[in-house]
Design a protein around this motif. Structure first.
Motif, mmCIF file in Angstrom:
data_model
loop_
_atom_site.group_PDB
_atom_site.id
_atom_site.type_symbol
_atom_site.label_atom_id
_atom_site.label_comp_id
_atom_site.label_asym_id
_atom_site.label_seq_id
_atom_site.Cartn_x
_atom_site.Cartn_y
_atom_site.Cartn_z
ATOM 1 N N GLN A 157 43.838 42.363 38.959
ATOM 2 C CA GLN A 157 42.606 43.221 39.097
ATOM 3 C C GLN A 157 41.331 42.684 39.303
ATOM 4 N N ASP A 160 38.495 43.243 42.287
ATOM 5 C CA ASP A 160 37.465 44.127 42.636
ATOM 6 C C ASP A 160 36.065 43.403 42.008
ATOM 7 N N ILE A 266 47.198 47.167 43.041
ATOM 8 C CA ILE A 266 46.261 46.592 44.101
ATOM 9 C C ILE A 266 46.812 46.763 45.408
#
Ligand code: GDP
Ligand code: MG
Length: 370
Positions: A157, A160, A266
């Motif tokens: 994650q 981002d 993702i």
């Protein structure tokens, strides 16, 4: 009041203001003022960081090769290990954070291309806003042709976060510049020509332009989703648009079930690798080569066979003129014509001029004026 205090005051005002339709204009204008002040403060240090003349110690890296790639990731995700796999470099690998304190360059040779790869100290959250080493290091990334985002298999994650940190310092990853045109005029004020229905109001667009001292111009907008931030970015003029590749490292530590979960989280757009286990490294090399959009051009000296061993490596939008310049700086001045064999021409030995655009695998023979 100094510039930093002014910025702080405006930021405080933004925080105090409720965001709604009625305050949209006000906030947009405040953001433009902050961006302008920041620009004044920093001068144009951006983009100059990679200079043989700059005195920034290890941050000072000279561009070399046919393209430059930077490794971006949090500490300990395996960037240094990956650099050592991809190149001849010997970047220190460590199980503790911040092993890499300066930028370490390496050269990757692949299909005739020499590609410079830079290992950066791991970025930490908030780096772009000036914490730790972050900001100076990230600014080296501005001169890259490609960013290689390295993720730890247990923290996918973070992708981002990495893109956000890069965005704050003006590196827009996998984005296109907004389709707007600003033509300065002598008089007549500001006219806005929206070819699409835009989100940004005409009056705010004009006010933002005035913050940047533009009082007479034609603004043409072809971008339906144009935001105040995009217009500010364009006026601040310090944005770069860079493509990326994502490598998910340490897959030796997980099984396929977890990889499937990550794909659900993702998406599919990453290369699973093990830098330490030397797994899938060739796919990374290949992706870098593809993404940099190189083509190979073979030279044929007049009256001799083409040299099919050592192609010239050039970017895909390259013309005959670029090839000439790559061979010798002054070559375009004695240029008479070129003959080309390959995909960019209709028939073999076709005569072309300097503007002719070449294709991968083309053979080129250049004839000079006597
Ligand atoms: N299990 C595993 N460990 C790795 C892999 N790649 C790197 N490491 C380890 O992760 C730690 C951090 O690696 P390093 O390359 O220094 O990370 P950096 O801080 O991003 O440069 C070291 O102990 C490496 O041996 C991998 O593919 N699998
Ligand atoms: Mg490292």
């Amino acid at each position: 009041m100094g510039i930093p205090e002014k910025i702080k005051a405006i930021e405080d005002e933004i925080h105090k203001t409720q965001i709604n339709k009625a305050t949209e204009h006000h906030i947009g204008l405040l953001k433009a003022k902050i961006a302008r002040l920041k620009k004044d403060m920093e001068g144009d240090i951006h983009g100059k960081t990679i200079s043989s003349k700059s005195r920034s110690g290890g941050y000072n890296v000279r561009k070399a090769g046919d393209g430059t790639v930077v490794l971006i990731g949090l500490p300990s995700v395996g960037k240094s290990t990956l650099l050592n796999r991809l190149t001849n470099a010997n970047s220190k690998v460590g199980s503790y954070r911040f092993t890499t304190l300066t930028v370490v360059p390496g050269m990757m040779e692949y299909r005739g291309a020499r590609i410079q790869i830079l290992d950066m100290p791991g970025i930490i959250e908030g780096a772009a806003s000036g914490r730790g080493l972050g900001k100076r290091v990230l600014s080296v990334a501005r001169s890259a042709d490609l960013v290689l985002l390295v993720l730890d298999v247990f923290q996918p994650q973070h992708i981002d976060l990495l893109k956000r940190e890069l965005s704050v310092i003006g590196i827009k990853v996998d984005q296109k510049p907004p389709d707007i045109l600003i033509e300065k005029t002598e008089t007549g004020g500001i006219s806005v020509n929206s070819l699409v229905k835009s989100r940004l109001s005409e009056s705010l667009a004009k006010d933002i332009l005035r913050v940047y001292g533009v009082h007479n111009c034609r603004l043409t907008v072809r971008e339906p989703e144009l935001t105040d931030d995009q217009l500010i970015d364009m006026l601040a003029g310090n944005r770069v648009y860079v493509p990326s590749i994502v490598a998910l490292n340490k897959i030796d530590l997980v099984d396929n079930t977890l990889l499937m979960q990550i794909r659900r989280k993702i998406g599919n757009n990453f290369i699973p690798i093990s830098a330490d286990g030397n797994k899938n490294i060739e796919s990374v090399r290949d992706a870098i080569f593809q993404k940099l959009d190189f083509i190979r051009v073979f030279l044929k000296p007049k009256g001799q066979d083409a040299d099919l061993e050592e192609p010239l490596i050039v970017r895909s939008e390259c013309t005959v003129s670029d090839v000439c310049t790559k061979i010798r700086r002054t070559m375009t001045t004695d240029f008479k014509y070129a003959q080309v064999w390959g995909d960019s021409v209709k028939f073999g030995a076709q005569k072309v001029g300097l503007d002719h655009r070449l294709a991968d695998g083309d053979i080129v023979s250049i004839t000079k004026k006597n």
